[in-house]
Design an enzyme around this catalytic site. Structure first.
Site, PDB file in Angstrom:
ATOM      1  N   GLY A   1       0.825  -1.202   0.000  1.00  0.00           N
ATOM      2  CA  GLY A   1       0.000   0.000   0.000  1.00  0.00           C
ATOM      3  C   GLY A   1       0.853   1.243   0.000  1.00  0.00           C
ATOM      4  O   GLY A   1       2.029   1.212  -0.383  1.00  0.00           O
TER       5      GLY A   1
ATOM      6  N   THR B   1       3.055   4.541   1.182  1.00  0.00           N
ATOM      7  CA  THR B   1       4.158   4.727   2.123  1.00  0.00           C
ATOM      8  C   THR B   1       3.652   5.251   3.461  1.00  0.00           C
ATOM      9  O   THR B   1       4.108   4.809   4.523  1.00  0.00           O
ATOM     10  CB  THR B   1       5.202   5.683   1.524  1.00  0.00           C
ATOM     11  OG1 THR B   1       5.780   5.069   0.359  1.00  0.00           O
ATOM     12  CG2 THR B   1       6.310   5.988   2.524  1.00  0.00           C
TER      13      THR B   1
ATOM     14  N   VAL C   1       0.711   4.868   5.004  1.00  0.00           N
ATOM     15  CA  VAL C   1       0.076   3.810   5.800  1.00  0.00           C
ATOM     16  C   VAL C   1       1.100   2.738   6.159  1.00  0.00           C
ATOM     17  O   VAL C   1       1.065   2.168   7.255  1.00  0.00           O
ATOM     18  CB  VAL C   1      -1.126   3.206   5.048  1.00  0.00           C
ATOM     19  CG1 VAL C   1      -1.747   2.065   5.852  1.00  0.00           C
ATOM     20  CG2 VAL C   1      -2.166   4.284   4.773  1.00  0.00           C
TER      21      VAL C   1
ATOM     22  N   GLU D   1       5.651  -3.460   0.924  1.00  0.00           N
ATOM     23  CA  GLU D   1       5.835  -3.016  -0.464  1.00  0.00           C
ATOM     24  C   GLU D   1       5.014  -1.753  -0.611  1.00  0.00           C
ATOM     25  O   GLU D   1       3.784  -1.785  -0.622  1.00  0.00           O
ATOM     26  CB  GLU D   1       5.378  -4.117  -1.427  1.00  0.00           C
ATOM     27  CG  GLU D   1       5.948  -3.939  -2.830  1.00  0.00           C
ATOM     28  CD  GLU D   1       5.110  -3.018  -3.694  1.00  0.00           C
ATOM     29  OE1 GLU D   1       5.508  -1.828  -3.856  1.00  0.00           O
ATOM     30  OE2 GLU D   1       4.078  -3.453  -4.183  1.00  0.00           O
TER      31      GLU D   1
ATOM     32  N   CYS E   1       1.873   1.200  -8.563  1.00  0.00           N
ATOM     33  CA  CYS E   1       3.022   1.660  -7.774  1.00  0.00           C
ATOM     34  C   CYS E   1       4.260   1.843  -8.624  1.00  0.00           C
ATOM     35  O   CYS E   1       5.187   2.553  -8.232  1.00  0.00           O
ATOM     36  CB  CYS E   1       3.298   0.689  -6.624  1.00  0.00           C
ATOM     37  SG  CYS E   1       3.700  -0.994  -7.151  1.00  0.00           S
TER      38      CYS E   1
END
Length: 486
Positions: free
Chosen positions: A231, A233, A235, A253, A287
């Site tokens: 998810g 950065t 969080v 990740e 991402c």
């Protein structure tokens, strides 16, 4: 007409303990697509209990039996491609090509995990003890708490659980609030149909307001041995802090502020097509998307003109229409956020070369900016939308410096017709992934996937994924009675 789905705990579809539900919206129409059970901390405890009870049996199951489940699941997933495509269009606004890619790669993840199950799971060590045997064995950890995002729901929902299950662990998956069905319950349903035993994979869905409480309850449970999060950065920092507080390993990740570098020996037309794909595929909600395109000064004028024209030509709108390239963002809120980043950059001096303006609902057009200043939020933050900024460089040193001007080094694409030149530049760029002769978006299930810095740590893919969810144990066998000094 909306559907309703309950939690999956211990192989059964059950309502939340509170009997609450929450709504899941179609991002393009804004209509309710589904209602799902709204789990709370008590449901997290139930799910962990089911996973813990199933662990002994699943971890003792041989690799051949586990492999059969995963191979059958891959076949079942591909057989349900049309269903998955329709589901992704309604739940996350996915276009057909993106949804079909999700199905194919998710199936490949399952098959690659199946192939890796019987690879060497330990080694024989040297020892100073005469007559002794010294072993390093890889063993499953126990219950894994997994968190999946919404942007590639079948790929990342599968990746959230496949390696952990393949290594012999059991899993509680907290699905994304914006893709609870296709990113959680659909994936689990395929594995269940393939023969995965009850309790080995459990799925929690929740209301967005309860997300933090459910996540913290999962991580804090002493029966949970590891955390797997994909998810943002921001969080990820919170999840990582919770895991550290409870001394649990976490694979994170996270986001990437990725660059696509167009070297002076690139083919301009090919570079334009490649960069447009890297920036605008899935409306930039990947991402690995190329947020920044760095172009050698000698090619900048031609490249800029052609990229702006290509971006302006990309059809945007209903993801169900075959011609649509730019589908909706995950929500109108997300579209307004992207529009705000563009407006802030323009206010600070950036020029709009294509797109821009206000969103139409959740749809935002493919947008190309030039001259984004360092004090603009877009310079630092992931766009996570169909927006890309252009910058020129004079030589390789400047290209490397510009590409590295981020703490989120996930991936990089280097467009060149000279592989040795591209490799020289690639070796200097600090990212977890780099593609020479290609743009920034690529994924293969057998390759190590992950970033550096604030882009996270740990690796998915092939043997790296199974190793991430197993523990190394030292075991010795004395073949004769040892001598003790007293």
């Amino acid at each position: 007409m909306s559907v309703h789905r309950d939690l999956l705990i211990g192989g059964r579809d059950v309502p939340a303990a509170s009997e609450r539900t929450t709504e899941d919206f179609d991002p393009y129409t804004g209509e309710v697509f589904a209602t799902v059970a709204a789990a709370g901390a008590a449901d997290a405890e139930r799910a962990v209990g089911a996973a813990d009870a199933a662990f002994a049996g699943w971890s003792a199951t041989g690799p051949a039996a586990r492999r059969r489940v995963f191979r059958r699941a891959a076949d079942l997933l591909e057989a349900r491609t049309d269903e998955a495509v329709a589901l992704m269009a309604r739940e996350v606004g996915a276009t057909g090509p993106w949804a079909r890619f999700n199905v194919g790669l998710a199936a490949d993840f399952l098959r690659e995990t199946a192939a890796a199950m019987s690879r060497p799971r330990g080694e024989v060590l040297a020892t100073n003890e005469e007559g002794a045997l010294s072993l390093a064995l890889r063993e499953p950890l126990g219950v894994v708490a997994a968190f999946a995002p919404w942007n590639a729901p079948l790929i990342l929902g599968t990746r959230a659980v496949a390696a952990a299950l393949g290594a012999g662990n059991t899993v509680v998956l907290k699905a994304s609030e914006q893709a609870p069905v296709c990113g959680g319950l659909f994936v689990a349903g395929v594995l269940r149909e393939a023969g995965l035993p009850d309790g080995v994979l459990n799925v929690l869905t929740n209301d967005p307001a309860d997300a933090a409480g459910v996540a913290e309850a999962l991580i804090a449970d002493e029966r949970v041995r590891a955390v797997n999060f994909t998810g943002s950065t921001d969080v990820g920092r919170i999840v990582g802090a919770h895991a550290a507080r409870h001394l649990k390993p976490a694979l994170l990740e996270l986001g990437g502020k990725n660059a696509i570098v167009v070297l002076d020996d690139a083919d301009v037309d090919h570079a334009v097509h490649a960069a447009a794909f890297g920036a605008f595929h899935n409306s930039g909600q990947i991402c690995m998307s190329g947020d920044r395109i760095l172009v050698h000064a000698s090619l900048a004028a031609e490249f800029t003109e052609k990229l702006a024209a290509k971006a302006a030509s990309l059809p945007a709108g209903d993801p169900r229409e075959p011609a649509t390239v730019i589908g909706p963002l995950i929500s109108q809120t997300a579209a307004r956020r992207v529009a705000g980043l563009v407006a802030d950059a323009v206010e600070r001096g950036a020029a709009v070369l294509a797109g821009g303006g206000e969103p139409a609902g959740a749809v935002y057009p493919a947008t190309v900016l030039a001259g984004v200043p360092r004090d603009a939020a877009l310079h630092r933050e992931e766009a996570f939308g169909p927006v890309v900024s252009l910058a020129e460089f004079a030589d390789d040193d400047e290209a490397v410096a510009l590409a590295g001007d981020t703490d989120r080094g996930l991936t990089c694409g280097i467009l060149t017709e000279n592989g040795t030149h591209g490799l020289r530049v690639a070796r200097r760029v600090r990212t977890g992934i780099v593609h020479v002769g290609d743009q920034s978006v690529a994924d293969e299930p057998m390759a190590p996937f992950g970033g550096v810095g604030a882009s996270g740590f740990g690796r998915f893919g092939g043997r790296w994924g199974l190793e991430a969810f197993s523990n190394t144990r030292w075991v010795t066998l004395a073949t004769r009675q040892p001598h003790y000094p007293f």
